[in-house]
Design a protein around this motif. Structure first.
Motif, short mmCIF file in Angstrom:
data_model
loop_
_atom_site.label_atom_id
_atom_site.label_comp_id
_atom_site.label_asym_id
_atom_site.label_seq_id
_atom_site.Cartn_x
_atom_site.Cartn_y
_atom_site.Cartn_z
N ALA A 1 0.96 -1.28 -0.14
CA ALA A 1 -0.03 0.05 0.08
C ALA A 1 0.85 1.28 0.04
O ALA A 1 0.70 2.21 -0.83
CB ALA A 1 -0.98 -0.01 1.11
N GLY A 2 1.88 1.29 0.77
CA GLY A 2 2.75 2.43 0.70
C GLY A 2 3.45 2.83 -0.54
O GLY A 2 3.60 3.77 -0.94
N ARG A 3 3.87 1.73 -1.22
CA ARG A 3 4.44 1.95 -2.52
C ARG A 3 3.19 2.35 -3.64
O ARG A 3 3.78 3.13 -4.49
CB ARG A 3 5.12 0.48 -3.09
CG ARG A 3 6.44 0.07 -2.28
CD ARG A 3 6.81 -1.24 -2.63
NE ARG A 3 8.17 -1.55 -1.93
CZ ARG A 3 8.76 -2.72 -1.91
NH1 ARG A 3 8.04 -3.91 -2.59
NH2 ARG A 3 9.73 -2.91 -1.44
N ILE A 4 2.22 1.69 -3.56
CA ILE A 4 1.22 2.23 -4.47
C ILE A 4 0.87 3.74 -4.24
O ILE A 4 0.66 4.50 -4.98
CB ILE A 4 -0.14 1.47 -4.15
CG1 ILE A 4 0.03 0.15 -4.73
CG2 ILE A 4 -1.25 2.07 -5.28
CD1 ILE A 4 -1.17 -0.90 -4.35
N CYS A 5 0.91 4.22 -2.83
CA CYS A 5 0.54 5.50 -2.54
C CYS A 5 1.99 6.38 -3.08
O CYS A 5 1.38 7.37 -3.59
CB CYS A 5 0.52 5.88 -0.84
SG CYS A 5 -1.02 5.24 -0.26
N LEU A 6 3.14 6.01 -2.85
CA LEU A 6 3.95 6.74 -3.39
C LEU A 6 4.11 6.91 -4.87
O LEU A 6 4.28 8.24 -5.19
CB LEU A 6 5.48 5.80 -2.85
CG LEU A 6 6.74 6.74 -3.24
CD1 LEU A 6 6.94 7.90 -2.41
CD2 LEU A 6 7.92 5.77 -2.87
N ASP A 7 3.70 6.01 -5.57
CA ASP A 7 3.49 6.24 -6.98
C ASP A 7 2.55 7.16 -7.30
O ASP A 7 2.41 7.91 -8.17
CB ASP A 7 3.16 4.79 -7.59
CG ASP A 7 4.41 3.74 -7.59
OD1 ASP A 7 5.45 4.42 -7.57
OD2 ASP A 7 4.28 2.53 -7.83
N LEU A 8 1.52 6.93 -6.55
CA LEU A 8 0.31 7.92 -6.74
C LEU A 8 0.44 9.43 -6.36
O LEU A 8 -0.06 10.22 -7.09
CB LEU A 8 -1.06 7.46 -5.91
CG LEU A 8 -1.56 6.19 -6.64
CD1 LEU A 8 -2.87 5.85 -5.59
CD2 LEU A 8 -2.28 6.61 -7.83
N LEU A 9 1.41 9.58 -5.54
CA LEU A 9 1.70 10.98 -4.93
C LEU A 9 2.47 11.43 -6.14
O LEU A 9 2.45 12.75 -6.43
CB LEU A 9 2.39 10.85 -3.59
CG LEU A 9 1.72 10.83 -2.51
CD1 LEU A 9 2.67 10.36 -1.25
CD2 LEU A 9 0.87 11.89 -2.17
N GLY A 10 3.32 10.72 -6.81
CA GLY A 10 4.28 11.19 -7.93
C GLY A 10 3.30 11.52 -8.99
O GLY A 10 3.41 12.65 -9.65
N SER A 11 2.29 11.04 -9.34
CA SER A 11 1.71 11.38 -10.64
C SER A 11 0.39 12.46 -9.98
O SER A 11 -0.03 13.13 -10.93
CB SER A 11 0.95 9.87 -11.15
OG SER A 11 -0.08 9.42 -9.97
N ALA A 12 0.03 12.49 -8.76
CA ALA A 12 -0.89 13.35 -8.36
C ALA A 12 -0.43 14.77 -8.64
O ALA A 12 -1.20 15.75 -8.86
CB ALA A 12 -1.17 13.31 -6.96
N ARG A 13 0.97 14.93 -8.36
CA ARG A 13 1.40 16.45 -8.82
C ARG A 13 1.05 16.89 -10.10
O ARG A 13 0.76 17.86 -10.10
CB ARG A 13 2.93 16.56 -8.51
CG ARG A 13 3.44 15.96 -6.97
CD ARG A 13 4.82 16.70 -6.82
NE ARG A 13 4.69 16.88 -5.28
CZ ARG A 13 5.60 17.46 -4.62
NH1 ARG A 13 6.66 18.30 -5.42
NH2 ARG A 13 5.79 17.64 -3.21
N ALA A 14 1.20 16.09 -11.00
CA ALA A 14 1.05 16.40 -12.44
C ALA A 14 -0.38 16.62 -12.47
O ALA A 14 -0.87 17.47 -13.29
CB ALA A 14 1.45 15.34 -13.38
N ARG A 15 -1.51 15.91 -12.04
CA ARG A 15 -2.65 15.86 -12.12
C ARG A 15 -3.25 17.18 -11.62
O ARG A 15 -4.07 17.84 -12.03
CB ARG A 15 -3.45 14.73 -11.40
CG ARG A 15 -3.23 13.46 -12.27
CD ARG A 15 -4.45 12.47 -11.75
NE ARG A 15 -4.68 12.31 -10.27
CZ ARG A 15 -3.87 11.64 -9.41
NH1 ARG A 15 -3.09 10.68 -9.86
NH2 ARG A 15 -4.34 11.49 -8.12
N ARG A 16 -2.58 17.47 -10.37
CA ARG A 16 -3.24 18.74 -9.75
C ARG A 16 -2.69 20.04 -10.34
O ARG A 16 -3.13 21.07 -10.30
CB ARG A 16 -2.62 18.66 -8.19
CG ARG A 16 -3.35 17.72 -7.60
CD ARG A 16 -2.88 17.31 -6.10
NE ARG A 16 -3.56 16.19 -5.52
CZ ARG A 16 -3.25 15.62 -4.51
NH1 ARG A 16 -2.15 16.04 -3.86
NH2 ARG A 16 -3.92 14.68 -4.07
N GLU A 17 -1.60 19.92 -11.35
CA GLU A 17 -1.41 21.10 -12.13
C GLU A 17 -2.45 21.43 -13.02
O GLU A 17 -2.62 22.53 -13.55
CB GLU A 17 0.11 20.75 -12.89
CG GLU A 17 1.26 20.75 -11.96
CD GLU A 17 2.39 20.33 -12.69
OE1 GLU A 17 2.41 20.42 -14.07
OE2 GLU A 17 3.69 20.27 -12.01
#
Length: 301
Positions: A63-79
């Motif tokens: 779960a931690g690794r999935i969240c880490l990946d999502l946090l990386g992609s979330a930055r681009a989505r939030r832009e």
């Protein structure tokens, strides 16, 4: 179906929801992470699962690794996000309103533990961190995993994870304001509600820090200002001007992420949730979440 036993499985699921929500600031994303984590568990053969010494530890790592990946992609989505992005607000479990078709209580979202690590001010600071800082800090400082365990999830050395958590800790410390007693916070929020409903600009100014900030999140799905409103007078006028625009809106006091907040309802449907940060007996920050996608736990089906 559970990992080793029904009670263990339920406990692990709650733990994963609590972890993923703090890491992502989104209940919907947290639920998706937990679903994906369990999907990976059950994709293994029974023999592979039996060989795992600590199922709970394995689930947390995945779960931690999935969240880490999502946090990386979330930055681009939030832009690309329309306006400001604010973490998804959580109600107190005693005030939970069904967010699922059919009327049942949402599960397991109503079991997110409400403490200092989910108040809105804390979550907003987490948003300023790098994904690795956020994961290292939450896993170590909030959930008490060792840096050796954190290193396995983040993919760095324990020493590097220690530095990440230390950097995150400084961000939290620099942003913190002296704690305000719960009763005093509730009184200030209640006074704000009354002044807002009355359209009393002077009363609102008196409740706000001179350098206060008000941020709205409509996400392109609800009308909200695209940029934060700065300053006590500007915020007071903003809220006072809107007091009479929708006379059928009812403002009710609710617990928002474990602290006193306000909920605006139109014909019984939640249209906005307001969270507050208070310092020196003044309101320093207001976060207004209007994006209906983030109000699912607050809204009847």
């Amino acid at each position: 179906m559970t990992i080793r036993s029904k009670s263990a499985g339920l406990s692990e699921r709650r733990q994963l929801i609590n972890l993923a929500y703090r890491l992502l600031g989104s209940l919907a994303d947290a639920e998706d992470v937990v679903q994906e984590t369990y999907a990976r568990w059950y994709a293994m053969s029974p023999q592979q699962r039996e060989a795992i010494e600590s199922p709970g530890g394995w689930l947390t790592k995945v779960a931690g690794r999935i969240c880490l990946d999502l946090l990386g992609s979330a930055r681009a989505r939030r832009e690309r996000y329309v306006g400001e992005w604010i973490p998804e607000p959580l109600p107190d479990r005693t005030e939970w309103i069904s967010g699922r078709p059919g009327g049942g209580t949402a599960d397991p979202a109503d079991r997110v533990t409400l403490d200092e690590s989910v108040n809105m001010a804390f979550l907003v600071v987490l948003e300023s961190m790098t994904p690795a800082e956020r994961v290292a800090f939450i896993l170590h400082d909030v959930f008490r995993y060792s840096f050796a365990e954190v290193a396995e999830i983040v993919g760095r050395t324990p020493a590097a994870c220690r530095k990440l958590a230390s950097s995150a800790r400084r961000r939290i410390r620099d942003s913190q304001t002296p704690a305000t007693p719960a009763a005093q916070r509730a009184d200030l929020v209640r006074a704000f509600k009354q002044a807002w409903q009355a359209g009393d600009i002077h009363a609102l100014i008196g409740l706000l820090d001179p350098d206060a900030t008000a941020t709205g999140d409509g996400g392109g799905h609800a009308t909200a200002v695209l940029h934060p409103v700065q300053g006590a007078e500007q915020i007071a006028r903003f809220f006072a001007d809107r007091a009479g625009e929708t006379p059928n809106v009812e403002i009710v006091e609710r617990t928002v992420n474990g602290q006193p907040g306000l909920v605006a309802q139109l014909d019984g449907v939640t249209v906005s949730v307001l969270a507050f940060d208070i310092a020196d007996n003044r309101i320093k920050h207001i976060w207004a979440i209007l994006n209906p996608n983030k109000l699912r736990p607050w809204t009847t089906s």
